[in-house]
Design an enzyme around this catalytic site. Structure first.
Site, PDB file in Angstrom:
ATOM      1  N   GLY A  55      65.047  53.855  11.951  1.00 35.06           N
ATOM      2  CA  GLY A  55      66.027  54.903  11.669  1.00 35.06           C
ATOM      3  C   GLY A  55      65.384  55.941  10.778  1.00 35.06           C
ATOM      4  N   CYS A  82      60.620  48.648  11.373  1.00 34.95           N
ATOM      5  CA  CYS A  82      60.495  49.926  10.654  1.00 34.95           C
ATOM      6  C   CYS A  82      61.603  50.064   9.602  1.00 34.95           C
ATOM      7  CB  CYS A  82      60.463  51.078  11.649  1.00 34.95           C
ATOM      8  SG  CYS A  82      59.838  52.590  10.894  1.00 34.95           S
ATOM      9  N   TYR A  83      62.537  50.999   9.786  1.00 35.58           N
ATOM     10  CA  TYR A  83      63.624  51.107   8.801  1.00 35.58           C
ATOM     11  C   TYR A  83      64.313  49.756   8.620  1.00 35.58           C
ATOM     12  CZ  TYR A  83      67.959  52.558   6.535  1.00 35.58           C
ATOM     13  OH  TYR A  83      68.998  52.688   5.661  1.00 35.58           O
ATOM     14  N   HIS A 169      56.201  49.424  15.371  1.00 37.55           N
ATOM     15  CA  HIS A 169      57.198  49.355  16.459  1.00 37.55           C
ATOM     16  C   HIS A 169      56.681  48.502  17.616  1.00 37.55           C
ATOM     17  CE1 HIS A 169      60.130  52.349  15.030  1.00 37.55           C
ATOM     18  NE2 HIS A 169      59.088  52.862  14.390  1.00 37.55           N
ATOM     19  N   GLU A 171      58.229  47.584  20.148  1.00 40.30           N
ATOM     20  CA  GLU A 171      58.886  47.924  21.421  1.00 40.30           C
ATOM     21  C   GLU A 171      58.181  49.021  22.198  1.00 40.30           C
ATOM     22  OE1 GLU A 171      59.797  48.672  18.415  1.00 40.30           O
ATOM     23  OE2 GLU A 171      60.950  50.526  18.271  1.00 40.30           O
ATOM     24  N   GLY A 224      75.295  57.760  47.459  1.00 40.32           N
ATOM     25  CA  GLY A 224      73.974  57.547  48.048  1.00 40.32           C
ATOM     26  C   GLY A 224      72.915  57.386  46.972  1.00 40.32           C
ATOM     27  N   VAL A 226      71.223  55.585  43.512  1.00 36.58           N
ATOM     28  CA  VAL A 226      70.892  54.176  43.310  1.00 36.58           C
ATOM     29  C   VAL A 226      72.102  53.403  42.763  1.00 36.58           C
ATOM     30  CG1 VAL A 226      69.357  52.590  42.112  1.00 36.58           C
ATOM     31  CG2 VAL A 226      68.526  54.838  42.778  1.00 36.58           C
ATOM     32  N   ASP A 227      72.718  53.939  41.726  1.00 35.74           N
ATOM     33  CA  ASP A 227      73.779  53.181  41.060  1.00 35.74           C
ATOM     34  C   ASP A 227      74.968  52.931  41.981  1.00 35.74           C
ATOM     35  OD1 ASP A 227      72.079  53.487  38.957  1.00 35.74           O
ATOM     36  OD2 ASP A 227      73.256  55.041  37.954  1.00 35.74           O
ATOM     37  N   SER A 229      75.056  53.004  45.165  1.00 34.68           N
ATOM     38  CA  SER A 229      74.672  52.168  46.312  1.00 34.68           C
ATOM     39  C   SER A 229      74.643  50.694  45.923  1.00 34.68           C
ATOM     40  CB  SER A 229      73.289  52.553  46.840  1.00 34.68           C
ATOM     41  OG  SER A 229      73.295  53.877  47.292  1.00 34.68           O
ATOM     42  N   LYS A 370      68.694  50.841  34.059  1.00 30.81           N
ATOM     43  CA  LYS A 370      68.316  51.351  35.377  1.00 30.81           C
ATOM     44  C   LYS A 370      67.318  50.439  36.107  1.00 30.81           C
ATOM     45  CE  LYS A 370      68.847  55.015  38.013  1.00 30.81           C
ATOM     46  NZ  LYS A 370      70.109  55.731  38.162  1.00 30.81           N
TER      47      LYS A 370
END
Ligand code: XMP
Length: 514
Positions: A55, A82-83, A169, A171, A224, A226-227, A229, A370
């Site tokens: 943060g 980190c923070y 970090h 990640e 049509g 991705v989500d 569909s 996603k």
């Protein structure tokens, strides 16, 4: 569905979603909560582990985000990043202050391999640092487990209490062995079993949908994309012909897209659902005639979409459930989850729920990122070309044709775009580049073809790399790919005599042209 969960407590860091995604890549389900979340709620979730994010604040200042010290007594392992690491130290009696040397970028960190967090990590490993403050003294009971020349406490831990703090970090991909560290945290420290897998998610979701829907009637607006569909196929597998999918072809889709969607979802496709394709091209073109202003074009397309959908919904009558392709980042960004609320500026079908008579909304992908939606799509047997389809704006080619839209211009941009996509795929770049497409400029210029003078349009090619679509860089496409695409476009697409490559990033440009 009860599954083992690690939670990310968000203190306003920019990587909150990334942390959750990385944890999920370790097959452990992870959700993001604001640091304002009540401790009773956390007890109720009963997480296997907690991660404090980074943060922008200073842990020692009175107004900075903080948390009740009670959290350290829950018996749940905590990793502060980190923070988050500084806050942990600050709250437990260590010292955090402004660092004499600010560390930023890739830094070599010396780690103690006897730490559970650093099992199998190289003793000297490259980590991503970005901090102005540092921990000058670890809290009592903590052992220092990593350091750099400028950072005496790059990591510290109280193994007995399951408390771990890292200044860097893990990640971000710049931290070479970050994934291993997060995996060590969830497996070695939290004792997770790793039950978050897309095949079981799909099976469980289908069962849950069946139980919820019963013999109810369900309506889905299929774009049509991705989500929608993946959501539609999941629903179809669960409840088959109780589902009706309405697909509005507004005439602003990519080349062959309408037919591709119909091939999968229509009567000749593998699913037993009621598929309604509305061919509304003429209607949209008529409304858009001579309209040049981008915002007005967007508005017209959005409103017309709702009108068309409403008419279809009226024919179907009241339904019990409306399906929406909401995914987890939408949930986080709408402020329900994490702390860093982003204002969502784009809506595919804004206002849709209001125009349909339904009892409840079903969001089968609400928990997924996603990349997980794509994996679920593959599990469900959806063809790869649909699953790896790139993002496509709701207003479609309407905002990739600068100025007024006509059927002829739609055809030009569709053909040029198809060539560009084909060449990018042939060059094996399609999974690397975030988004790429062709847009038709409103510029005509002089050219020569054969012995003839031409006065025709210029197509702009766009390709960007991006992680979040909020910022983007123009992609460095090999010249030969651009060259091949250019010669194919001017040869194969009528009324294009010039091809331009857009070198602008976002900011200052946007990804789309309007
Ligand atoms: P911009 O052009 O704002 O685009 O840099 C960022 C991302 O959003 C997509 N986009 C849209 N998506 N409805 C959508 O669903 C829209 O109206 C819309 N406008 C832009 C764009 O394709 C890019 O991925």
């Amino acid at each position: 569905m009860k599954r083992e969960t690690v939670i990310v407590l968000d203190f306003g860091g920019q990587y909150n979603q990334l942390i959750a995604r990385r944890v999920r890549e370790c097959n452990v389900y992870c959700e993001i909560y604001s640091y304002k979340t009540d401790i009773e709620k956390i007890k109720e979730i009963n997480p296997k582990g907690i991660i404090f994010t980074g943060g922008p604040n200073s842990a020692y200042l009175p107004d900075s985000p903080t948390y009740s010290k009670e959290i350290f007594e829950l018996g749940v392992p905590i990793l502060g990043i980190c923070y988050g690491s500084q806050l942990m130290m600050h709250l437990l009696g260590g010292t955090v202050e402004k660092a004499p040397v600010r560390e930023y970028g890739k830094i070599e960190v010396t780690v103690d391999n006897s730490s559970r967090l650093f099992t199998d990590v190289s003793p000297k490993t490259i980590c991503w640092m970005s901090h102005n403050d540092y921990i000058s003294k670890a809290a009592p009971g903590f052992k220092i487990s990593a350091y750099t020349p400028d950072c005496p406490v790059a990591a510290a831990e109280n193994e007995e209490k399951g408390l771990y703090a890292v200044q860097f970090h893990p990640e971000v991909l710049h931290t070479k062995e970050g994934k291993k560290m997060l995996s060590n945290f969830v497996y070695n420290v939290c004792g997770c079993a790793g039950d978050w897998k897309m095949d079981s998610f799909v099976d469980e979701s289908i069962k849950a949908i069946r139980a919820k829907v019963g013999d109810g009637k369900v309506l889905c607006a299929l774009s049509g994309g991705v989500d929608s569909s993946v959501a539609a196929v999941m629903m179809a597998k669960a409840i088959g012909s109780q589902l009706t999918c309405v697909f509005v072809d507004h005439g602003l889709l990519r080349k062959n897209e309408g037919d591709e969607v119909e091939a999968v979802f229509g009567p000749d496709g593998p699913y037993d659902l009621n598929f309604i394709r509305v061919n509304a091209q003429e209607r949209f073109y008529a409304k858009l005639k001579d309209v040049e202003e981008p915002e007005r074009k967007r508005k017209i397309i959005g409103e017309e979409f709702i009108r068309v959908f409403e008419e279809e919904a009226k024919k179907i009558g009241a339904v019990d459930f409306l399906v929406q392709g909401t995914i987890y980042p939408d949930v986080v960004e709408s402020g329900v989850g994490g702390e860093s609320t982003v204002i969502k500026s784009h809506h595919n079908v804004g206002g849709l729920p209001d125009c349909v008579d339904f009892k409840e909304i079903i969001e089968p992908l609400r928990d997924l990122f996603k990349d997980e939606v794509r994996k679920a799509g593959l599990e469900l047997g959806i063809p790869e070309y649909l699953v790896y389809r790139q993002p496509f704006p709701g207003p479609g080619l309407g905002i990739r044709i600068i100025g007024a839209v006509t059927a002829e211009k739609v055809k030009m941009v569709q053909d040029a775009d198809a060539i560009w996509r084909e060449e990018i795929a042939k060059a094996g770049l399609d999974r690397e580049i975030g988004q790429y497409f062709a847009a038709l400029t409103n510029m005509r210029s002089v050219g020569v073809m054969g012995d003839e003078r031409t006065y025709d349009y210029a197509i702009a090619l766009r390709a960007v790399t991006t992680t979040d679509f909020m910022t983007a860089e123009s992609a460095e496409i090999p010249w030969e790919v651009i060259g091949r695409t250019t010669s194919r476009i001017v040869n194969e697409v009528k009324h294009i005599n010039r091809v331009l490559y857009d070198c602008t990033g976002k900011p200052p440009a946007t990804i789309e042209f309007e």
